[in-house]
Write an enzyme that holds these catalytic residues in place. Structure first.
Site, PDB file in Angstrom:
ATOM      1  N   GLN A   5       0.772  -1.065   0.080  1.00 59.03           N
ATOM      2  CA  GLN A   5       0.062  -0.110   0.075  1.00 59.03           C
ATOM      3  C   GLN A   5       0.947   1.273  -0.053  1.00 59.03           C
ATOM      4  O   GLN A   5       2.361   1.254   0.194  1.00 59.03           O
ATOM      5  CB  GLN A   5      -0.791  -0.030   1.306  1.00 59.03           C
TER       6      GLN A   5
ATOM      7  N   HIS B 177     -11.873   4.737  18.222  1.00 59.51           N
ATOM      8  CA  HIS B 177     -11.263   3.468  19.025  1.00 59.51           C
ATOM      9  C   HIS B 177     -11.712   3.175  20.175  1.00 59.51           C
ATOM     10  O   HIS B 177     -11.656   2.087  20.656  1.00 59.51           O
ATOM     11  CB  HIS B 177      -9.716   3.720  18.869  1.00 59.51           C
TER      12      HIS B 177
ATOM     13  N   ASP C 111      -1.898   0.810  13.287  1.00 60.66           N
ATOM     14  CA  ASP C 111      -1.536   1.891  13.925  1.00 60.66           C
ATOM     15  C   ASP C 111      -1.209   1.882  15.479  1.00 60.66           C
ATOM     16  O   ASP C 111      -0.892   2.741  15.931  1.00 60.66           O
ATOM     17  CB  ASP C 111      -2.353   2.879  13.470  1.00 60.66           C
TER      18      ASP C 111
ATOM     19  N   ASP D 155      -1.273  -7.788  11.456  1.00 58.79           N
ATOM     20  CA  ASP D 155      -1.499  -6.846  10.407  1.00 58.79           C
ATOM     21  C   ASP D 155      -0.395  -7.242   9.041  1.00 58.79           C
ATOM     22  O   ASP D 155       0.701  -7.559   9.322  1.00 58.79           O
ATOM     23  CB  ASP D 155      -1.085  -5.365  10.801  1.00 58.79           C
TER      24      ASP D 155
ATOM     25  N   ASP E  44      -1.022 -12.029   6.355  1.00 59.96           N
ATOM     26  CA  ASP E  44      -2.515 -11.999   5.743  1.00 59.96           C
ATOM     27  C   ASP E  44      -3.364 -12.792   6.927  1.00 59.96           C
ATOM     28  O   ASP E  44      -3.393 -13.857   7.235  1.00 59.96           O
ATOM     29  CB  ASP E  44      -2.634 -12.699   4.462  1.00 59.96           C
ATOM     30  N   ALA E  45      -4.365 -11.992   7.064  1.00 58.09           N
ATOM     31  CA  ALA E  45      -5.298 -12.244   8.328  1.00 58.09           C
ATOM     32  C   ALA E  45      -6.097 -13.538   8.177  1.00 58.09           C
ATOM     33  O   ALA E  45      -6.239 -14.532   8.919  1.00 58.09           O
ATOM     34  CB  ALA E  45      -6.259 -11.010   8.756  1.00 58.09           C
TER      35      ALA E  45
ATOM     36  N   ASP F  32     -10.315  -4.674  12.881  1.00 57.50           N
ATOM     37  CA  ASP F  32     -10.446  -3.216  12.053  1.00 57.50           C
ATOM     38  C   ASP F  32      -9.597  -3.179  10.971  1.00 57.50           C
ATOM     39  O   ASP F  32      -8.687  -2.365  10.906  1.00 57.50           O
ATOM     40  CB  ASP F  32      -9.322  -2.466  13.271  1.00 57.50           C
TER      41      ASP F  32
END
Length: 515
Positions: free
Chosen positions: A246, A276, A300, A320, A354-355, A372
Site C-alpha cells: 500500500q 477506537h 497503527d 497486520d 495475511d489475516a 479493524d
C-alpha cells in the site's frame, strides 16, 4: 568484410536483437504492472483496475500487431525509433500519473491513454523483429527463439517487480529505470547498426537526450513523489512511503496528524479516540474476563492502546499485513506517542501476515477479537468480510467470546453496513450493531458478534475503563438507528465467490463522493 567477420557480425546481430526481445517483454510488462498498481493505489479496487489495465494493454498490443503490417522499409530504424519512444512514454508514465492525479478530473483518460500508447508500441515491436530476422533464421527457429525470450522477459518482470523494484525503488523510479533500459537498448542499436540507418546521428542525439533526462528524473524520483503528495494533501506531508502492499502517507498541521492509506483517510489524531473507544470498549466491557485478545488489522496500534488499559488482559496478538505499518507506529517519534507506545508493551505480540491465511494456520482461541480492517473497497479486502472468513473466525473463539467488526458508515452506505451484519449472522453468530459520530469520518458503524444472544441489559453495561467519549449513556444512544441508516433492500450474504459487499460499497460510496 571477409566471410568469417560477416558471420560473427550476423551472430552478434541475432543475439542483440533477441536480447532486445527480452528487454521489450520485461519493460512492457513492468509498465503494465506499474499502471495497475498505481491505479489500485489511487482509484481503489485492485482487481477491477488490474483487469482493465491487462485487458486494455493486451488489446492495444493487438492493435500494434495489426499496424505492424504497414512497416515494410527501414525496419531496423523503425524498430529503434519505437524502442526509444516506448522508453520515453513508459519511463515517465508513473511520475506523470502521480502528478496529474490531484490536478485533473479525467485521470482515467490519462491512465488508459498511456496504457494504450505503450501497448500499441510494444505490439508493433515483436512483429518488426520477426520481419528483421526472417531471412537470418528458419521459421521454426525464429518463432522458437523470439517467443522464448519474450516469455522469459515476462517471467523476469513478474518476479523482480514485487520482490525487488517496488520495495527498493518505488513506482516512480521503477518506471524510470525501465524507461532508461529501453532507451539504452535503442541507443546501443543505433551504434551497432549505424551504417544501416539513414538518420543514425539524429537518433543518437534524441536517445541520448531522453536517456539523460530520465536519469535526472530517476535521481530526483523522491522529489517528484513529494511534489505529487504536496498537491494531493492539504496539510504538510511528513512521511510517505510505498510499501509492497500500500501507499502510506502521514500529514500534519498545528492540531492534527492524519494517516492515509492509498489516498483514503484512516484516522485523524483530533478525534480518533471516538472511533477506537467505540471499537474496543463495548466488546471488552461485555466480556466478563477478557484475557487473550486478538486484533486483526489495526496496524497503527491505536486499538491496542485501548486494550492494554484493561488489567485483566494477559496477551494481545495483533495480525497486520504490512510490516512497514507496524514498524512505523512502533518507532516513529511522532507516531508512537499517539498509541502511547502500545507496541512496546510486553503483552503485545505483533504478527505481520495475511489475516485470512493466518487464521487458517493458527489454532489458538481468544476471548475477544477486534477486527479493524479497511473498508471493503476492493476484492482483496472484501474477502475479509465474507461468510468464509467469519466461519474461520468461529474456530478461534472461546465459548463466551465477543468480537467486533468495523463496518463502514450506516448513513452513507446502509446496504454495505447491513450486508456485513447479515453475513456475520449467516454463519450462526448473534449480532449487535451500533454506530457513533466521528467528525473526520462522519457517522460510523460497528457490529458486535457472539455465539450467545446479547441480553437486553447490554445497553446498560457499565464500562470498566472510563473513556473520553464512551460511557453507558452514550453506548445506549449508539444502539439506536435512525430511519435513514436502515435499508429496505433484500441484501445478499457476502461470499467469496460473489463479493457482493464490494459492489454495494462501490455503488453507495461513489454516489456520495460524486456529490
Amino acid at each position: 568484410m571477409d566471410r568469417q567477420a560477416a558471420y560473427k557480425y550476423q551472430r552478434r546481430s541475432q543475439w542483440l536483437l533477441l536480447f532486445s526481445v527480452l528487454v521489450i517483454a520485461t519493460c512492457g510488462l513492468i509498465y503494465e504492472l506499474v499502471a495497475g498498481t498505481l491505479a489500485s493505489y489511487l482509484l481503489g479496487d485492485s482487481v477491477t483496475q488490474f483487469s482493465l489495465i491487462i485487458g486494455i494493454y493486451l488489446f492495444s498490443m493487438g492493435i500494434g500487431s495489426f499496424l505492424s503490417k504497414y512497416f515494410n522499409k527501414n525496419l531496423i530504424e523503425w524498430f529503434i525509433r519505437i524502442e526509444i519512444l516506448v522508453g520515453i512514454i513508459g519511463g515517465i508514465s508513473a511520475p506523470l500519473l502521480f502528478i496529474t492525479f490531484p490536478l485533473v478530473h479525467s485521470f482515467n483518460i490519462i491512465l488508459y491513454g498511456l496504457v494504450i500508447l505503450v501497448g500499441t508500441l510494444v505490439g508493433i515491436e515483436i512483429p518488426l523483429l520477426l520481419k528483421i530476422l526472417k531471412d537470418k533464421l528458419s521459421f521454426s527457429e525464429l518463432v522458437s527463439r523470439v517467443f522464448t525470450f519474450d516469455y522469459i522477459g515476462a517471467l523476469l518482470a513478474s518476479l523482480v517487480f514485487p520482490l525487488l523494484f517496488v520495495p527498493k525503488l518505488g513506482l516512480i523510479r521503477t518506471s524510470l529505470f525501465f524507461g532508461i533500459l529501453n532507451i539504452g537498448i535503442g541507443l546501443l542499436l543505433c551504434f551497432f547498426y549505424e551504417k544501416k540507418i539513414k538518420h543514425a546521428g539524429r537518433l543518437k542525439i534524441i536517445a541520448a537526450f531522453f536517456l539523460f533526462a530520465e536519469v535526472i528524473l530517476f535521481a530526483f524520483g523522491d522529489k517528484l513523489l513529494d511534489i505529487s503528495d504536496a498537491m494531493n494533501y492539504e496539510d504538510q506531508v511528513v512521511y510517505a512511503k510505498t510499501t509492497p502492499y500500500q501507499r502510506l502517507v502521514i500529514t500534519r498541521n498545528k492540531n492534527d496528524i492524519r494517516l492515509y492509506i492509498n489516498s483514503n483517510l484512516q484516522f485523524s489524531s483530533a478525534d480518533e479516540y471516538r472511533y477506537h473507544e467505540a471499537l474496543v470498549h463495548p466488546a471488552l466491557s461485555i466480556h466478563a474476563h477478557p484475557k487473550n485478545i486478538l486484533v486483526l488489522g489495526g496496524g497503527d496500534g491505536l486499538a491496542i492502546r485501548e486494550i492494554v488499559k484493561y488489567p485483566e488482559v494477559e496477551k494481545v496478538d495483533l495480525v497486520d499485513l504490512d510490516p512497514e505499518m507496524t514498524r512505523l507506529f512502533k518507532s516513529h517519534s511522532m507516531l508512537a506517542p499517539l498509541n502511547e507506545h502500545s507496541f512496546s508493551n510486553p503483552k503485545v505480540n505483533i504478527i505481520n501476515a495475511d489475516a485470512f491465511i493466518w487464521l487458517q494456520n493458527n489454532k489458538q482461541k481468544y476471548d475477544c477479537v477486534i477486527i479493524d480492517f479497511p473498508d471493503p473497497s476492493g476484492f482483496a479486502v472484501g474477502k475479509l468480510y465474507s461468510n468464509t472468513f467469519y466461519k474461520e473466525l468461529k474456530k478461534h473463539l472461546t465459548t463466551e467470546a465477543i468480537f467486533v467488526v468495523q463496518s463502514t458508515s450506516p448513513l452513507v452506505a446502509p446496504k454495505s453496513f447491513w450486508c456485513v451484519n447479515k453475513t456475520i449472522g449467516s454463519v450462526g453468530f448473534h449480532t449487535l450493531p451500533y454506530h457513533n459520530f466521528v467528525p473526520s469520518f462522519g457517522e460510523w458503524g460497528y457490529i458486535l458478534g457472539s455465539l450467545s444472544p446479547f441480553p437486553d441489559s447490554t445497553q446498560n453495561i457499565p464500562f470498566k475503563i472510563p473513556g473520553k467519549y464512551i460511557s453507558t449513556e452514550t453506548f445506549a444512544i449508539m444502539l439506536v438507528f435512525s430511519p435513514d441508516m436502515k435499508t429496505k433492500a433484500d441484501l445478499e450474504v457476502n461470499k467469496l465467490n460473489n463479493q457482493i459487499l464490494v459492489n454495494y460499497f462501490e455503488e453507495e460510496w461513489s454516489k456520495y463522493l460524486d456529490k
